[in-house]
Design a protein around this motif. Sequence first.
Motif, PDB file in Angstrom:
ATOM      1  N   ILE A  34      61.403  16.784  35.015  1.00 47.82           N
ATOM      2  CA  ILE A  34      60.068  16.397  34.861  1.00 47.82           C
ATOM      3  C   ILE A  34      59.336  16.698  36.149  1.00 47.82           C
ATOM      4  O   ILE A  34      58.017  16.532  36.371  1.00 47.82           O
ATOM      5  CB  ILE A  34      60.048  14.922  34.591  1.00 47.82           C
ATOM      6  CG1 ILE A  34      60.671  14.044  35.859  1.00 47.82           C
ATOM      7  CG2 ILE A  34      60.203  14.658  33.266  1.00 47.82           C
ATOM      8  CD1 ILE A  34      60.126  12.598  35.625  1.00 47.82           C
ATOM      9  N   ASN A  35      60.107  17.214  37.221  1.00 53.15           N
ATOM     10  CA  ASN A  35      59.318  17.439  38.570  1.00 53.15           C
ATOM     11  C   ASN A  35      59.821  18.859  39.120  1.00 53.15           C
ATOM     12  O   ASN A  35      60.522  19.057  40.015  1.00 53.15           O
ATOM     13  CB  ASN A  35      59.670  16.365  39.392  1.00 53.15           C
ATOM     14  CG  ASN A  35      59.042  16.371  40.870  1.00 53.15           C
ATOM     15  OD1 ASN A  35      57.911  17.108  40.806  1.00 53.15           O
ATOM     16  ND2 ASN A  35      59.640  15.990  41.940  1.00 53.15           N
ATOM     17  N   PRO A  36      59.808  20.039  38.201  1.00 54.02           N
ATOM     18  CA  PRO A  36      60.347  21.308  38.134  1.00 54.02           C
ATOM     19  C   PRO A  36      59.993  21.879  39.659  1.00 54.02           C
ATOM     20  O   PRO A  36      60.827  22.557  40.168  1.00 54.02           O
ATOM     21  CB  PRO A  36      59.840  22.006  37.233  1.00 54.02           C
ATOM     22  CG  PRO A  36      58.733  21.274  36.631  1.00 54.02           C
ATOM     23  CD  PRO A  36      58.429  19.700  37.153  1.00 54.02           C
ATOM     24  N   ALA A 236      60.777   4.923  26.069  1.00 52.53           N
ATOM     25  CA  ALA A 236      60.202   6.068  26.279  1.00 52.53           C
ATOM     26  C   ALA A 236      58.806   5.856  25.016  1.00 52.53           C
ATOM     27  O   ALA A 236      57.872   6.676  25.311  1.00 52.53           O
ATOM     28  CB  ALA A 236      61.128   7.010  25.673  1.00 52.53           C
ATOM     29  N   ALA A 237      59.037   5.313  24.018  1.00 51.64           N
ATOM     30  CA  ALA A 237      57.863   5.414  23.145  1.00 51.64           C
ATOM     31  C   ALA A 237      56.646   4.494  23.569  1.00 51.64           C
ATOM     32  O   ALA A 237      55.554   4.659  23.144  1.00 51.64           O
ATOM     33  CB  ALA A 237      58.483   4.782  21.697  1.00 51.64           C
ATOM     34  N   ALA A 256      66.575   0.599  28.557  1.00 51.97           N
ATOM     35  CA  ALA A 256      65.974   2.060  28.567  1.00 51.97           C
ATOM     36  C   ALA A 256      66.652   2.712  29.826  1.00 51.97           C
ATOM     37  O   ALA A 256      66.505   3.996  30.060  1.00 51.97           O
ATOM     38  CB  ALA A 256      64.759   2.102  28.331  1.00 51.97           C
ATOM     39  N   SER A 257      66.702   2.003  31.019  1.00 53.89           N
ATOM     40  CA  SER A 257      67.128   2.537  32.127  1.00 53.89           C
ATOM     41  C   SER A 257      68.544   2.988  32.150  1.00 53.89           C
ATOM     42  O   SER A 257      69.128   3.636  33.169  1.00 53.89           O
ATOM     43  CB  SER A 257      67.013   1.614  33.464  1.00 53.89           C
ATOM     44  OG  SER A 257      68.009   0.564  33.594  1.00 53.89           O
ATOM     45  N   LEU A 258      69.486   2.461  31.209  1.00 53.69           N
ATOM     46  CA  LEU A 258      70.875   3.018  31.138  1.00 53.69           C
ATOM     47  C   LEU A 258      70.753   4.436  30.394  1.00 53.69           C
ATOM     48  O   LEU A 258      72.108   4.939  30.307  1.00 53.69           O
ATOM     49  CB  LEU A 258      71.600   2.013  30.513  1.00 53.69           C
ATOM     50  CG  LEU A 258      71.667   0.757  31.079  1.00 53.69           C
ATOM     51  CD1 LEU A 258      72.377  -0.162  30.485  1.00 53.69           C
ATOM     52  CD2 LEU A 258      72.354   0.888  32.673  1.00 53.69           C
ATOM     53  N   ALA A 264      63.786   8.806  32.337  1.00 57.92           N
ATOM     54  CA  ALA A 264      63.043   9.656  32.921  1.00 57.92           C
ATOM     55  C   ALA A 264      61.524  10.077  32.251  1.00 57.92           C
ATOM     56  O   ALA A 264      60.385  10.307  32.848  1.00 57.92           O
ATOM     57  CB  ALA A 264      63.757  11.334  32.992  1.00 57.92           C
ATOM     58  N   ALA A 265      61.653   9.848  30.829  1.00 57.20           N
ATOM     59  CA  ALA A 265      60.478   9.963  29.972  1.00 57.20           C
ATOM     60  C   ALA A 265      59.419   8.704  30.478  1.00 57.20           C
ATOM     61  O   ALA A 265      58.314   8.921  30.472  1.00 57.20           O
ATOM     62  CB  ALA A 265      60.887   9.518  28.432  1.00 57.20           C
TER      63      ALA A 265
END
Length: 271
Positions: A34-36, A236-237, A256-258, A264-265
Amino acid sequence: MARRKLIAGNWKMNKTAAEGAALAKELKAAMVAINPNGVCGESISQIRDAEGTHTAEVLVCPPITTVPAVVVELEGTCCQVGAQNIHWADNGAFTGELSGAMLKEIPVSYVLIGHSERRQYFGETDETVNKRTKAALKYGIKPVVCVGELLAEREAGQTNAVCERQTRAGLAGLTAEEMKNVVVAYEPVWAIGTGKVASNEQAQEVHAFLRGILKSLFGAETAEATRILYGGSMNAANAAGLLAQPDIDGGLIGGASLKAADFAAIVSAAK
Ligand code: PEP
């Protein structure tokens, strides 16, 4: 000044050191995706977008025995590492507890305080939340002070009263200067780990109310500068909708952090 969003993961009592290192490795890959351009801000805790604008600050809080392995794995990335608890005393007969000095040498940059699971299962009170918050500040660790109502309290129309009481007591005696290093997290207990997320409107309403409490305690400038995170089944949703609310300055994320891709989303949604 715009408040930079903070996306914080609470791993709770999950992940051994080996498992945590593996998750951190996956997270690192997902963050690069996400941070290319791979550019972090002045400090490694800040993600910048392609134009170099600060976007989000990222934090994970693993179990304390897993922290060192995660710190090693995340070195040089835009992700900071925090703890889930701190004791208020410098040392002494407090079996099972960790002092600020001990946490500082691990090291951690943030600590969660007053999570509802601590309040529910370990006798955490508004008073001990306040003592732990002061201890964190004393040792240069940024406290994330959690507040939130039970389902029965919401149904009885007591949401604001409960959140106000917990916020005033948890932050009692702090100065506006100290508040520069404090984060508040609104976590409705009925939404934690249940899949029942607060609606964008429900969450925004409480966040705006809490900002009003901060204003009455510390003045308008501090209230405007203090970050208030939302926690409770953020994923993420639903993250983008919640994070778009004017008074929601990030998320405290459990389940969701697992999952590296989900976390990352959510970071991505904070841009
Ligand atoms: C939490 O533990 O702080 C939390 C918000 O958990 P979850 O995201 O799983 O609801």
